[in-house]
Design an enzyme around this catalytic site. Structure first.
Site, PDB file in Angstrom:
ATOM      1  CD  GLN A   3      -2.958   0.260  -0.090  1.00  9.06           C
ATOM      2  OE1 GLN A   3      -3.392   1.074  -0.872  1.00  9.06           O
ATOM      3  NE2 GLN A   3      -3.122  -1.039  -0.284  1.00  9.06           N
ATOM      4  CG  HIS A  51      -0.492   2.294  -4.478  1.00  6.05           C
ATOM      5  ND1 HIS A  51      -0.503   2.132  -5.833  1.00  6.05           N
ATOM      6  CD2 HIS A  51      -1.075   1.179  -3.965  1.00  6.05           C
ATOM      7  CE1 HIS A  51      -1.071   0.963  -6.132  1.00  6.05           C
ATOM      8  NE2 HIS A  51      -1.417   0.360  -5.022  1.00  6.05           N
ATOM      9  CD  GLU A  90      -8.637   1.703  -2.147  1.00  4.71           C
ATOM     10  OE1 GLU A  90      -7.664   2.160  -1.490  1.00  4.71           O
ATOM     11  OE2 GLU A  90      -8.680   1.710  -3.387  1.00  4.71           O
ATOM     12  CG  HIS A  91      -7.464  -2.269  -0.498  1.00  2.00           C
ATOM     13  ND1 HIS A  91      -6.747  -1.138  -0.832  1.00  2.00           N
ATOM     14  CD2 HIS A  91      -7.953  -2.767  -1.661  1.00  2.00           C
ATOM     15  CE1 HIS A  91      -6.808  -0.960  -2.154  1.00  2.00           C
ATOM     16  NE2 HIS A  91      -7.523  -1.927  -2.675  1.00  2.00           N
ATOM     17  CG  ASP A 121      -4.093  -4.344  -5.794  1.00  2.00           C
ATOM     18  OD1 ASP A 121      -5.154  -3.833  -5.390  1.00  2.00           O
ATOM     19  OD2 ASP A 121      -2.991  -4.181  -5.223  1.00  2.00           O
ATOM     20  CG  HIS A 168     -50.879  15.633  -8.819  1.00  2.00           C
ATOM     21  ND1 HIS A 168     -50.420  16.876  -9.161  1.00  2.00           N
ATOM     22  CD2 HIS A 168     -49.761  14.851  -8.705  1.00  2.00           C
ATOM     23  CE1 HIS A 168     -49.091  16.854  -9.250  1.00  2.00           C
ATOM     24  NE2 HIS A 168     -48.673  15.635  -8.976  1.00  2.00           N
TER      25      HIS A 168
END
Lengths: 433, 433
Positions: free
Chosen positions: B260, B263, B327-328, B361, B420
């Site tokens: 991680q 990145h 996220e993960h 991934d 209506h």
């Protein structure tokens, strides 16, 4: 009202003919909303009360509607209305129950199982607009799917009346959806309270429901704040596109256009028809019918922006529908059920002369929270799935790691991500050793 | 790296311990992006070219990658990488095929049929980021579900290399997903081109794919413009939360944190563990392993924000996961499959020691485009449904109008919407007459 002949229009004129009145991209609205949101974020209940006093004229403490108020509402609302609500609820619940998605599980390689599971959102905020009239139907459209999704915490905000109370018919609708936490708060201050939480209002994960430009702007702002709340869909003035041929009853068509026009001076009512004769008859009916409405002023204002388009062919009608991407699409046409196969972009579609849009507003079973403003090109109407989220889960055995791990390592290498590759290699070495 | 003991923290300290580095709420970014978008909206291709020249250093005409470039890519990319891609594609396609939703049809009252039908989005724009390395895997994650959804028009934008070309491995991935229209354009100018359309780039209904803060900001802006394009989900720096107990191999845990960290300097890697011993061992491993990476500089910068949290119980681990909404989420725990039942908020979950996040991934089958920044509280990862929209359709017979029409009329009256009510009454009178 404007009248167009589709074939005679240039590309630019066609775009103009389908242009919606009004615009929500007003920077002064955004400034005002940002001020309110910042106040509520730092000031909590007290800030909400101040803005409620300033904008809604009610000066009192922020507190949820009491059990006694619910009981009084149940005792006071016309039983015929309560019965009608029950019928509507049954239809809406049945159609939304059918939307509940199933988890999936796939073994994508030997020993490698991938799943997708659904979870209800933990806390959802339901916004029911006030304005001209109470909207119990919107309460049902938010309350029923959120109940089916089994969201553990659900709260409602709706603008207070001048005395700080909530209309009894709205409370009855809430009660029938199992909602017992209703705050008499509206506008951007309600959105702020639900997004950030206050002493009284719990912080919501997502905010649902239509609203005016202040509510909509506030929802869009908090949607991308990391301490904010997601939104259901962008809201805007209501709109209808009626497609009709010479089979259509002009009175039905005119009535359906007016049902839209009475909502809002910037509501948009459009008729596209292959029948010159129908176009003329509808034109002649609209103004007298509008004048006979209690909402005549609003309806007449909306009719100024209304459009009647005469087209040559059914193909042109379909083209007009897909370009305009209406919130509501009425197909008052022969073979409407066949025609709908060519429709790609609409919120909700009403087939034939006996399915006025008003059925969908209340009790056909579909949801009336729908994309407006052309957003139906990419957005869908509200559904049970909007109250859920899904999450993927994967699990590999040592066998799967041995076979698929090298694939991941090769691709990581191709992307130049060495630490990615090494997290695989660490496992492969351990298996070898 | 920071180390915390969960039980010793106050509520505020717990919030701070889980705070993500960086922030995307930068007004100067927004100003720059608005300028680029306005230019592209009015200037089309020429404006895109000017911004590409200014920001990416490539001075040339905007044109889609030619067939010859695709062929050259297929001939030049290492066959082992192409084979690995094929294995990944098979797994991803199988898992996403299982997501294709079914239309529903319910007769909610006698003679009243409600349907919900899916339609593919007509034109989708797929954004594949460039940056440090080519990302063919992201091309697969966007290309495969859009192909399964059968969107009739799909285009790709990806930042050009200095010479204006696109990395061959990205072209191979595009080709394998049936994508043949790839524009070497990145950044906010790519988002503007896809949202508004230019002479060369078709106007898209929705834009997909992760990107840097300029791309993300541009996507958020055009998402609510009526002539813009919807967005898939808000993007942000990548993040992982590893939950581990004393069964976990410290090398596996450290490797996953580093995958991680490499990145982005603002990527967030967090370990929460019930094992003091594991926490110490991982701490000692991280820096030497980081130093051995080609991406050492990035990884070390990210490790400065990394956190290790020691918890007392498995319940606390679950609480940390649900608060942080990663996220993960890697569950390097005993009985991980049971533990996941208590997880509500995560993008994608990886069970046990043999399922590193890197599998997801590339090739487990799940999608790697996932909500970051805590948005997993309300948002889901990318799925086939995101490339579709649904539309409700209803049709009533005269019999249904006679029975359910009065329900709609009663509710319309309760809401004070006379037009209506009259659109129903016009039908009921016609039936009577």
């Amino acid at each position: 009202m404007k009248r167009f002949v589709w074939t005679a229009l240039s590309e630019l004129e066609r775009r103009m003919a389908l242009r919606r009145p009004g615009s929500t991209n007003d920077r002064s609205v955004e400034q005002a909303v940002r001020e309110i949101l910042a106040d509520v974020r730092s000031g909590g209940d007290r800030a909400v009360q101040l803005w409620t006093n300033r904008l809604d004229g009610f000066d009192g403490n922020l507190r949820a509607v009491s059990g006694e108020h619910f009981e009084a509402a149940l005792a006071s609302v016309d039983p015929a209305v309560q019965t009608a609500m029950d019928v509507a609820i049954a239809a809406i619940a049945e159609f939304h129950q059918a939307q509940v998605p199933k988890d999936i599980e796939v073994e994508t390689a030997p020993g490698l199982v991938c799943r997708r599971v659904y979870r209800p959102l933990k806390c959802v905020g339901l916004y029911v607009p006030g304005g001209r009239a109470p909207l119990p139907s919107t309460m049902l459209m938010l309350g029923i799917p959120s109940r089916i999704a089994a969201c553990p915490q659900r709260i409602v905000c709706t603008p207070p009346r001048q005395d700080g109370t909530v209309d009894p018919v709205v409370l009855v609708a809430a009660h029938k959806c199992g909602l017992d936490t209703v705050f008499p708060v509206g506008g951007a201050q309600a959105v702020g309270a639900m997004a950030y939480g206050t002493e009284s209002v719990p912080q919501c994960d997502k905010i649902f429901g239509p609203g005016n430009v202040y509510v909509d702007t506030a929802k869009r702002i908090v949607a991308y704040e990391s301490d904010g709340a997601a939104l259901d869909l962008p809201a805007g003035p209501s709109e209808v596109l009626v497609l009709a041929d010479d089979d259509a009853d002009p009175l039905f068509v005119a009535s359906d256009l007016l049902a839209q026009a009475e909502h809002d001076p910037v509501a948009h009512a459009v008729l596209a028809t292959t029948s010159e004769d129908l176009a003329s008859k509808v034109t002649h009916l609209l103004h007298p019918l509008a004048d006979a409405l209690p909402s005549a002023e609003t309806a007449r204002a909306a009719l100024e922006h209304a459009a009647i388009i005469v087209a040559d062919t059914r193909e042109q009608l379909a083209e007009i529908a897909n370009r305009y991407a209406p919130e509501h699409l009425i197909l008052n046409l022969r073979d409407a059920a066949d025609f709908v196969a060519g429709i790609e972009s609409a919120g909700s579609v009403f087939l034939g002369p006996w399915t006025p849009e008003v059925l969908g507003d209340y009790c056909s079973g579909t949801n009336h929270v729908l994309p407006t403003g052309g957003f139906a090109r990419a957005w869908s109407g509200l559904a049970v799935e909007d109250f859920l989220r899904h999450m993927t889960i994967q699990e590999a055995t040592t066998e799967a790691m041995a076979t698929i791990g090298p694939v991941a390592a090769t691709l990581a290498q191709a992307e130049g991500l060495a630490a990615h590759e090494r997290s695989i290699l660490a496992r492969l070495h351990s298996l070898d050793g």
